[in-house]
Scaffold this motif. Sequence first.
Motif, PDB file in Angstrom:
ATOM      1  N   PHE A  11       0.916  -1.248  -0.086  1.00 48.84           N
ATOM      2  CA  PHE A  11      -0.036  -0.053   0.032  1.00 48.84           C
ATOM      3  C   PHE A  11       0.970   1.267  -0.013  1.00 48.84           C
ATOM      4  O   PHE A  11       1.898   1.249   0.485  1.00 48.84           O
ATOM      5  CB  PHE A  11      -0.588   0.063   1.244  1.00 48.84           C
ATOM      6  N   VAL A  19       3.617   0.532   3.325  1.00 47.85           N
ATOM      7  CA  VAL A  19       3.277  -0.666   3.970  1.00 47.85           C
ATOM      8  C   VAL A  19       3.344  -2.103   3.070  1.00 47.85           C
ATOM      9  O   VAL A  19       2.426  -2.041   2.080  1.00 47.85           O
ATOM     10  CB  VAL A  19       1.778  -0.794   4.496  1.00 47.85           C
ATOM     11  N   ALA A  21       2.108  -5.032   2.686  1.00 43.83           N
ATOM     12  CA  ALA A  21       0.924  -5.940   3.439  1.00 43.83           C
ATOM     13  C   ALA A  21       1.094  -7.556   3.331  1.00 43.83           C
ATOM     14  O   ALA A  21       0.889  -8.260   4.036  1.00 43.83           O
ATOM     15  CB  ALA A  21      -0.374  -5.507   3.066  1.00 43.83           C
ATOM     16  N   THR A  40      -1.156 -11.435  14.375  1.00 44.61           N
ATOM     17  CA  THR A  40      -1.205 -10.148  15.106  1.00 44.61           C
ATOM     18  C   THR A  40      -1.751  -8.924  14.272  1.00 44.61           C
ATOM     19  O   THR A  40      -2.067  -9.216  13.160  1.00 44.61           O
ATOM     20  CB  THR A  40       0.334  -9.454  15.486  1.00 44.61           C
ATOM     21  N   ASN A  41      -2.342  -7.802  14.945  1.00 47.18           N
ATOM     22  CA  ASN A  41      -2.812  -6.871  14.197  1.00 47.18           C
ATOM     23  C   ASN A  41      -1.886  -6.393  12.961  1.00 47.18           C
ATOM     24  O   ASN A  41      -0.812  -6.121  13.251  1.00 47.18           O
ATOM     25  CB  ASN A  41      -3.221  -5.511  15.298  1.00 47.18           C
ATOM     26  N   GLY A  42      -2.545  -6.089  11.928  1.00 48.11           N
ATOM     27  CA  GLY A  42      -1.850  -5.747  10.809  1.00 48.11           C
ATOM     28  C   GLY A  42      -0.773  -6.655  10.080  1.00 48.11           C
ATOM     29  O   GLY A  42       0.101  -6.181   9.379  1.00 48.11           O
ATOM     30  N   SER A  43      -0.964  -7.971  10.515  1.00 47.76           N
ATOM     31  CA  SER A  43      -0.023  -8.990  10.015  1.00 47.76           C
ATOM     32  C   SER A  43      -0.555  -9.055   8.353  1.00 47.76           C
ATOM     33  O   SER A  43       0.102  -9.980   7.814  1.00 47.76           O
ATOM     34  CB  SER A  43      -0.104 -10.179  10.750  1.00 47.76           C
ATOM     35  N   GLY A  44      -1.608  -8.680   8.031  1.00 44.96           N
ATOM     36  CA  GLY A  44      -1.886  -8.958   6.631  1.00 44.96           C
ATOM     37  C   GLY A  44      -3.240  -9.798   6.355  1.00 44.96           C
ATOM     38  O   GLY A  44      -3.401 -10.326   5.115  1.00 44.96           O
ATOM     39  N   LYS A  45      -3.966 -10.318   7.185  1.00 49.41           N
ATOM     40  CA  LYS A  45      -5.061 -11.100   7.289  1.00 49.41           C
ATOM     41  C   LYS A  45      -6.268 -10.902   6.460  1.00 49.41           C
ATOM     42  O   LYS A  45      -6.452 -11.465   5.413  1.00 49.41           O
ATOM     43  CB  LYS A  45      -5.559 -11.703   8.537  1.00 49.41           C
ATOM     44  N   SER A  46      -6.609  -9.553   6.700  1.00 50.54           N
ATOM     45  CA  SER A  46      -7.692  -8.979   6.148  1.00 50.54           C
ATOM     46  C   SER A  46      -7.144  -8.545   4.727  1.00 50.54           C
ATOM     47  O   SER A  46      -8.072  -8.989   3.377  1.00 50.54           O
ATOM     48  CB  SER A  46      -8.188  -7.510   6.590  1.00 50.54           C
ATOM     49  N   THR A  47      -6.069  -8.368   4.368  1.00 52.09           N
ATOM     50  CA  THR A  47      -5.598  -7.720   3.118  1.00 52.09           C
ATOM     51  C   THR A  47      -5.470  -9.360   2.213  1.00 52.09           C
ATOM     52  O   THR A  47      -5.917  -9.089   1.090  1.00 52.09           O
ATOM     53  CB  THR A  47      -4.328  -7.405   3.072  1.00 52.09           C
ATOM     54  N   GLU A 174     -13.162 -11.947  10.910  1.00 52.03           N
ATOM     55  CA  GLU A 174     -13.566 -11.768  12.169  1.00 52.03           C
ATOM     56  C   GLU A 174     -15.038 -11.326  12.205  1.00 52.03           C
ATOM     57  O   GLU A 174     -15.514 -10.344  12.972  1.00 52.03           O
ATOM     58  CB  GLU A 174     -12.825 -10.503  12.726  1.00 52.03           C
ATOM     59  N   HIS A 207      -9.490 -13.522  15.683  1.00 54.84           N
ATOM     60  CA  HIS A 207      -8.622 -13.517  16.927  1.00 54.84           C
ATOM     61  C   HIS A 207      -8.809 -14.045  18.124  1.00 54.84           C
ATOM     62  O   HIS A 207      -8.053 -14.250  19.117  1.00 54.84           O
ATOM     63  CB  HIS A 207      -8.597 -11.840  17.438  1.00 54.84           C
TER      64      HIS A 207
HETATM   65  N1  LIG Z   1      -6.411   0.123   2.089  1.00 53.80           N
HETATM   66  C1  LIG Z   1      -5.342   0.450   2.713  1.00 53.80           C
HETATM   67  N2  LIG Z   1      -4.517   1.363   2.519  1.00 53.80           N
HETATM   68  C2  LIG Z   1      -3.347   1.508   3.152  1.00 53.80           C
HETATM   69  N3  LIG Z   1      -2.483   0.507   4.141  1.00 53.80           N
HETATM   70  C3  LIG Z   1      -3.452  -0.551   4.255  1.00 53.80           C
HETATM   71  C4  LIG Z   1      -4.762  -0.715   3.839  1.00 53.80           C
HETATM   72  N4  LIG Z   1      -5.240  -1.995   3.978  1.00 53.80           N
HETATM   73  C5  LIG Z   1      -4.466  -2.433   4.856  1.00 53.80           C
HETATM   74  N5  LIG Z   1      -3.403  -1.522   5.085  1.00 53.80           N
HETATM   75  C6  LIG Z   1      -2.142  -1.893   5.870  1.00 53.80           C
HETATM   76  O1  LIG Z   1      -1.751  -3.062   5.691  1.00 53.80           O
HETATM   77  C7  LIG Z   1      -1.418  -3.812   6.918  1.00 53.80           C
HETATM   78  C8  LIG Z   1      -2.010  -5.049   6.989  1.00 53.80           C
HETATM   79  O2  LIG Z   1      -3.295  -4.792   7.249  1.00 53.80           O
HETATM   80  P1  LIG Z   1      -4.571  -5.890   7.394  1.00 53.80           P
HETATM   81  O3  LIG Z   1      -5.723  -5.091   7.573  1.00 53.80           O
HETATM   82  O4  LIG Z   1      -4.438  -6.842   6.370  1.00 53.80           O
HETATM   83  O5  LIG Z   1      -4.160  -6.480   8.863  1.00 53.80           O
HETATM   84  P2  LIG Z   1      -4.926  -7.673   9.629  1.00 53.80           P
HETATM   85  O6  LIG Z   1      -4.065  -8.745   9.964  1.00 53.80           O
HETATM   86  O7  LIG Z   1      -6.299  -7.796   8.981  1.00 53.80           O
HETATM   87  O8  LIG Z   1      -5.037  -6.831  11.076  1.00 53.80           O
HETATM   88  P3  LIG Z   1      -6.094  -6.856  12.089  1.00 53.80           P
HETATM   89  O9  LIG Z   1      -5.810  -8.092  12.924  1.00 53.80           O
HETATM   90  O10 LIG Z   1      -5.859  -5.474  12.860  1.00 53.80           O
HETATM   91  O11 LIG Z   1      -7.613  -6.873  11.572  1.00 53.80           O
HETATM   92  C9  LIG Z   1      -1.618  -2.755   8.011  1.00 53.80           C
HETATM   93  O12 LIG Z   1      -0.320  -2.246   8.617  1.00 53.80           O
HETATM   94  C10 LIG Z   1      -2.714  -1.849   7.426  1.00 53.80           C
HETATM   95  O13 LIG Z   1      -2.571  -0.518   8.050  1.00 53.80           O
END
Ligand SMILES: Nc1ncnc2c1ncn2[C@@H]1O[C@H](COP(=O)(O)OP(=O)(O)OP(=O)(O)O)[C@@H](O)[C@H]1O
Lengths: 270, 410
Positions: A11, A19, A21, A40-47, A174, A207
Amino acid sequence: MLKIKELCKTFSPGTVNEVRALRGVTLEIQEGSFTAVIGTNGSGKSTLLNAVAGSFEADSGSMELFGRIITNWPEHKRALLIGRVFQNPFAGTAAGMTIAENIGMAMRRGQRWSLRTAITKRVREEISDKVKTLKMGLEDRLDNPIGTLSGGQRQALTLLMATWLKPQLLLLDEHTAALDPKTAAKVAELTREIITREKLTAMMVTHSMQQAVDLPDRIIMMHKGNIVEDYKDEMKARARVSDLIKAFERVQKLDLFDSSVAELLEQQYV
Amino acid sequence: MQLSHQKRGRYLLVTTSGRLDAAWADHFSKSMQEHIRQGEHHLLLDAAGMEFLSSAGIRSIVQLIKSVKSVNGSFQLVKANDFVKQTLTMTGFGGWLSDDLPEDIQELKSDQGIEPGDGFETFKLDESVGLMISIPAKWKPWQSFREGDAVRIRFQKNSFALGIGSPVQATDADTSMMGEFLAVAGNTVHQPPREDEDPDFLLAEKEYLPEMHCMQALHCNGEMSHVLRFAPSGKKLYFGLGEIAEKVLTVTNSELAAFVILAEIDGLVGSYIIKSPGQIHQGQKMEFPGAREWLSFCGERMYARQQALVFGIAARTPDDLKPALMSASGKYEGLFLHSHATVFPYQPMEAGKINLKDATWKFFNGSPPLALYHLVEDLRPLTGLGESAFIRGACWCAPIINGKEDLPWE
Ligand SMILES: Nc1ncnc2c1ncn2[C@@H]1O[C@H](COP(=O)(O)OP(=O)(O)OP(=O)(O)O)[C@@H](O)[C@H]1O
Ligand SMILES: [Mg+2]
């Protein structure tokens, strides 16, 4: 089956907010497998889930779903094959429309239809029967606007809608996180029921370590855009919550082990 | 239920009111255990206000008495009303009842006044004794290692040691299992070189003496000359490892001494080997990021409120000498240290001049150890974790009494 190869997503590249991701994620998910994604938070799961669903274009890498390369498919085209439920109970439904209308829409996913397309008596019965399986008494409220329901009730309905047409892949991000503990447990149980009954292939971000141990048949753990642990088969069968917590501690410890620690230990390891 | 307490001489007088039943038993147990942890071993329960005592309440009292007995303390329930008295008597626990406060209790006087000093109390055991040190295995990180360099050591009941090795197996020396160990009074705890494995242990029981294949070992034999007790007082809340080591050198009046600490942990800082150095066949440099494959670093201060058993060697040497296998403290000038710590689940310890073998045996014989660390002093600016520190406990120590010529200087 889902095949992800060397998937990367950065990103805001080249800016201070850059980032990375997803850093070359490779993953194969077998047909009928139910995989939990933890990390962990921000590890890239949602991405990762969003990349599969096509919410954005991946920078590189490829994705194949049951033999079809979907890497360049637009999101709406993938939506015909992929069902999704998000954390926010208000995300997957249209609040002003009734339960029946919302479900009617889900039933006709990918077909041309308008709001005025009538819901026939037969369809209504089908809806009522399925809603009954939620055991929430919602079958008596089919004509209430969905916005009047509680978060848990909406999440259960969203789950039902997302799986109505038996998607090739179900993505849950989640989806019980915003619910109170009792409702969360109920929706989790419902998730298991539906996935088992419909023999769905599914990925679930959670989580809750307990959920990861109880529900699926495989657990992958993400850290900094990579898959760092993969528990399947016997490994998954014997994994306990404490093992997962230890795995978390391990990756966090590894993060803290930087070059200054190496220097420190070089001096003090005698 | 309400609890309040007051220090009365050597007693802690705990006043209760309300019901001691299933709903409150846990809360009651927790508060009483906390008193014991803080060194209150003579507990008086003023039960004048106790309205009701159920079986759950009795069970929590039984538990409390067990804890108190394990540290040689005492317990009495005073001024109970007839109902509580009857309940206890009929269930066979009437022996704890008493109508009056004990005679030696001082009138409302509290001895909470903190003793001046550094928080240490020193007991002499036998000033004529000491320890003989030897270094039977001399491997230094990260030299190459040849199998023949491992030395088999059998620990005697007066052995104290630390180093790197593996327990002796039927199939001779297995160099893939070399990890940190310590030995206290012959009992050994060793950490297999695996990130997620718990330490294992061998106890010196009856005829059996634990044996290790060692690639590195600092080995002492003999008796301890002193025991120090330390506990927080006033603004002093914990005792750093370096501070204890300094005290050991002062008390034993020596330049080289060994010590065993058994104490409640404030925080441990250390690392352990996760890949057997027995497998190094050519010189390895501890470089980043390769070092992460060999060592696990704690990353934060670990195991607060659990119990540490430490064996260490402390030296103060003339400028031109460096003791073998020891590293310089950055915090205390002229102090060199090497120490390993193992962690046990917390158990309270007896007060006063206690015996090393008995006190440590209680832990060896209890729940298995949780961890084993090579202790590290982390003085990195900003991110440093500091040194390991302890809240209260005991430290046995003795001077090393080898002749001047065979001291282990490099
Ligand atoms: N649309 C976006 N624009 C910029 N950065 C993004 C975007 N989506 C995610 N990120 C960044 O990418 C990284 C991974 O985010 P992601 O949402 O995949 O984490 P996650 O593992 O789902 O975390 P959580 O447990 O907090 O949901 C994070 O640092 C987030 O800030
Ligand atoms: Mg997320």
